[in-house]
Write an enzyme that holds these catalytic residues in place. Structure first.
Site, PDB file in Angstrom:
ATOM      1  CB  CYS A  82     -16.200 -59.066  26.966  1.00  0.00           C
ATOM      2  SG  CYS A  82     -14.943 -59.992  27.882  1.00  0.00           S
TER       3      CYS A  82
ATOM      4  CD  GLU B  98     -15.262 -62.574  25.170  1.00  0.00           C
ATOM      5  OE1 GLU B  98     -14.366 -63.033  25.915  1.00  0.00           O
ATOM      6  OE2 GLU B  98     -16.469 -62.710  25.410  1.00  0.00           O
TER       7      GLU B  98
ATOM      8  CB  CYS C 154     -19.230 -61.054  30.587  1.00  0.00           C
ATOM      9  SG  CYS C 154     -17.603 -60.252  30.542  1.00  0.00           S
TER      10      CYS C 154
ATOM     11  CG  HIS D 289     -13.282 -62.453  30.292  1.00  0.00           C
ATOM     12  ND1 HIS D 289     -14.631 -62.223  30.400  1.00  0.00           N
ATOM     13  CD2 HIS D 289     -12.852 -62.736  31.547  1.00  0.00           C
ATOM     14  CE1 HIS D 289     -14.998 -62.359  31.650  1.00  0.00           C
ATOM     15  NE2 HIS D 289     -13.937 -62.670  32.372  1.00  0.00           N
TER      16      HIS D 289
END
Length: 147
Positions: free
Chosen positions: A79, A48, A76, A46
């Site tokens: 993260c 992040e 999410c 992801h």
């Protein structure tokens, strides 16, 4: 946030959901990331996570003291948990994620009182631009008949 939106375009170009992130320390971008789940076949790739890993490498510490993370979408649970673990002081994100957001929409891991750290959150910066970027991506997928 504009730099994070540009990172999100990189994800889209690879066929990934357009989410981008930049880590800022003392007014300078020190790390960048964009979604690479499809490109890398990695469920943890992801934006992040990529940006925080890079920021940790730049600062030489897993503790992201003084770092602000700008992201185009609410994090999410994975993260958000990583942000807590990194002791991130501040997250600024654009669009809420009403299906999987863990920064206040569906749940709020970033302010959970039972965890050892809380992340300050500023939400809604360039939210419409980020949301339109996401909508356009998914419109194109539907047009192509892809899931």
């Amino acid at each position: 946030m504009r730099a994070a939106l540009a990172e999100a375009e990189n994800a889209s170009a690879l066929g990934d959901v357009p989410v981008g992130a930049v880590a800022v320390l003392e007014g300078q971008i020190i790390a960048r990331g964009y979604n690479r789940k499809e490109a890398d076949n990695d469920p943890t790739a992801h934006a992040e996570i990529i940006a925080m890993r890079s920021a940790a490498a730049v600062t030489g510490s897993w503790r992201l003291d003084g770092v602000t993370l700008y992201c185009t979408l609410e994090p999410c649970a994975m993260c958000a948990g990583a942000m807590v673990q990194a002791r991130l002081p501040l997250l600024v994100y654009a669009a809420d994620d009403p299906k999987a957001g863990a920064g206040g929409s569906v749940m709020d891991l970033l302010a959970h009182t039972e965890l050892n750290h809380r992340v300050e959150v500023v939400r809604g910066i360039l939210a419409e631009e980020a949301a339109e970027q996401l909508r356009a991506f998914f419109r194109e997928l539907r047009r192509q008949g892809k899931k």
